[in-house]
Enzyme design. Structure first.
Site, PDB file in Angstrom:
ATOM      1  N   ASP A  30     -16.394  60.114  66.613  1.00 54.90           N
ATOM      2  CA  ASP A  30     -14.936  60.283  66.616  1.00 54.90           C
ATOM      3  C   ASP A  30     -14.602  61.759  66.378  1.00 54.90           C
ATOM      4  O   ASP A  30     -15.178  62.396  65.500  1.00 54.90           O
ATOM      5  CB  ASP A  30     -14.294  59.399  65.538  1.00 54.90           C
ATOM      6  CG  ASP A  30     -12.802  59.230  65.758  1.00 54.90           C
ATOM      7  OD1 ASP A  30     -12.367  58.111  66.071  1.00 54.90           O
ATOM      8  OD2 ASP A  30     -12.060  60.250  65.633  1.00 54.90           O
ATOM      9  N   ASN A  87      -8.378  48.261  66.287  1.00 57.28           N
ATOM     10  CA  ASN A  87      -6.925  48.199  66.211  1.00 57.28           C
ATOM     11  C   ASN A  87      -6.369  47.604  67.499  1.00 57.28           C
ATOM     12  O   ASN A  87      -6.944  47.781  68.578  1.00 57.28           O
ATOM     13  CB  ASN A  87      -6.352  49.605  66.002  1.00 57.28           C
ATOM     14  CG  ASN A  87      -6.739  50.165  64.645  1.00 57.28           C
ATOM     15  OD1 ASN A  87      -6.727  49.453  63.643  1.00 57.28           O
ATOM     16  ND2 ASN A  87      -7.110  51.433  64.603  1.00 57.28           N
ATOM     17  N   HIS A 100     -12.139  49.547  71.555  1.00 65.73           N
ATOM     18  CA  HIS A 100     -13.249  50.236  70.883  1.00 65.73           C
ATOM     19  C   HIS A 100     -13.457  49.681  69.487  1.00 65.73           C
ATOM     20  O   HIS A 100     -12.523  49.208  68.841  1.00 65.73           O
ATOM     21  CB  HIS A 100     -13.010  51.744  70.813  1.00 65.73           C
ATOM     22  CG  HIS A 100     -11.653  52.140  70.315  1.00 65.73           C
ATOM     23  ND1 HIS A 100     -10.519  52.079  71.110  1.00 65.73           N
ATOM     24  CD2 HIS A 100     -11.239  52.582  69.108  1.00 65.73           C
ATOM     25  CE1 HIS A 100      -9.478  52.485  70.410  1.00 65.73           C
ATOM     26  NE2 HIS A 100      -9.885  52.788  69.183  1.00 65.73           N
TER      27      HIS A 100
HETATM   28  P1  AMP Z   1      -7.354  54.007  67.605  1.00 70.09           P
HETATM   29  O1  AMP Z   1      -6.288  54.766  66.863  1.00 70.09           O
HETATM   30  O2  AMP Z   1      -7.865  52.800  66.910  1.00 70.09           O
HETATM   31  O3  AMP Z   1      -6.915  53.742  69.019  1.00 70.09           O
HETATM   32  O4  AMP Z   1      -8.602  54.991  67.663  1.00 70.09           O
HETATM   33  C1  AMP Z   1      -8.720  56.021  68.582  1.00 70.09           C
HETATM   34  C2  AMP Z   1      -9.714  56.989  68.029  1.00 70.09           C
HETATM   35  O5  AMP Z   1     -10.150  57.834  69.073  1.00 70.09           O
HETATM   36  C3  AMP Z   1      -9.161  57.905  66.927  1.00 70.09           C
HETATM   37  O6  AMP Z   1      -9.928  57.733  65.739  1.00 70.09           O
HETATM   38  C4  AMP Z   1      -9.313  59.303  67.520  1.00 70.09           C
HETATM   39  O7  AMP Z   1      -9.674  60.261  66.555  1.00 70.09           O
HETATM   40  C5  AMP Z   1     -10.403  59.093  68.556  1.00 70.09           C
HETATM   41  N1  AMP Z   1     -10.390  60.010  69.667  1.00 70.09           N
HETATM   42  C6  AMP Z   1      -9.330  60.345  70.452  1.00 70.09           C
HETATM   43  N2  AMP Z   1      -9.711  61.219  71.404  1.00 70.09           N
HETATM   44  C7  AMP Z   1     -11.038  61.431  71.226  1.00 70.09           C
HETATM   45  C8  AMP Z   1     -12.018  62.234  71.883  1.00 70.09           C
HETATM   46  N3  AMP Z   1     -11.708  63.000  72.939  1.00 70.09           N
HETATM   47  N4  AMP Z   1     -13.291  62.215  71.418  1.00 70.09           N
HETATM   48  C9  AMP Z   1     -13.624  61.445  70.357  1.00 70.09           C
HETATM   49  N5  AMP Z   1     -12.746  60.662  69.693  1.00 70.09           N
HETATM   50  C10 AMP Z   1     -11.471  60.662  70.113  1.00 70.09           C
END
Ligand code: AMP
Length: 114
Positions: A30, A87, A100
């Site tokens: 992440d 989520n 995810h």
């Molecule tokens: P959610 O809020 O459950 O949809 O989680 C999305 C997650 O994706 C968050 O923890 C972000 O920090 C992560 N995220 C968003 N863009 C990227 C990226 N380019 N590379 C890695 N993680 C990401």
């Protein structure tokens, strides 16, 4: 889907720190970690939310948990404990609409989760 950041990671159009890959799934770190271990495990198939899962996806979801199991062991947090989070929709805090698993560990987790 071109406008999905996780699809772009799968296609290598956006850089990421990939820790696991096979034909149907990918795991990467992440970008904004909430714990010493914070890895995201995703299917390569674009599925926006848990609500969009079909019966045919049963195997896929089991597979994501299997990968989480492997990564938790590889990162030496399996015995200490870890948390798997998915989520769904706005009130949960979902920001990326490509299903995810968050694998979180390496620190004590609180409950209830805020
Ligand atoms: P959610 O809020 O459950 O949809 O989680 C999305 C997650 O994706 C968050 O923890 C972000 O920090 C992560 N995220 C968003 N863009 C990227 C990226 N380019 N590379 C890695 N993680 C990401």
């Amino acid at each position: 889907m071109n406008d999905c950041i996780f699809c772009r990671i799968i296609e290598r159009k956006v850089p990421s720190m990939i820790v696991y890959e096979d034909e149907i799934a990918l795991a990467f770190e992440d970008v904004n970690p909430q714990a010493p271990v914070h890895t995201l495990i995703i299917p390569k198939k674009h599925i926006p939310t848990v609500l969009d899962l079909k019966e045919a996806d049963d195997h896929l979801i089991g597979h994501l948990f299997k990968i989480a199991n492997k990564i938790a062991r590889d990162k030496n947090i399996a015995e200490r404990g870890f948390r798997l989070v998915t989520n769904c929709n706005a009130e949960s805090g979902q920001t990326v609409y490509h299903i995810h698993l968050h694998l979180l560990g390496g620190r004590h987790m609180h409950w209830p989760p805020g």
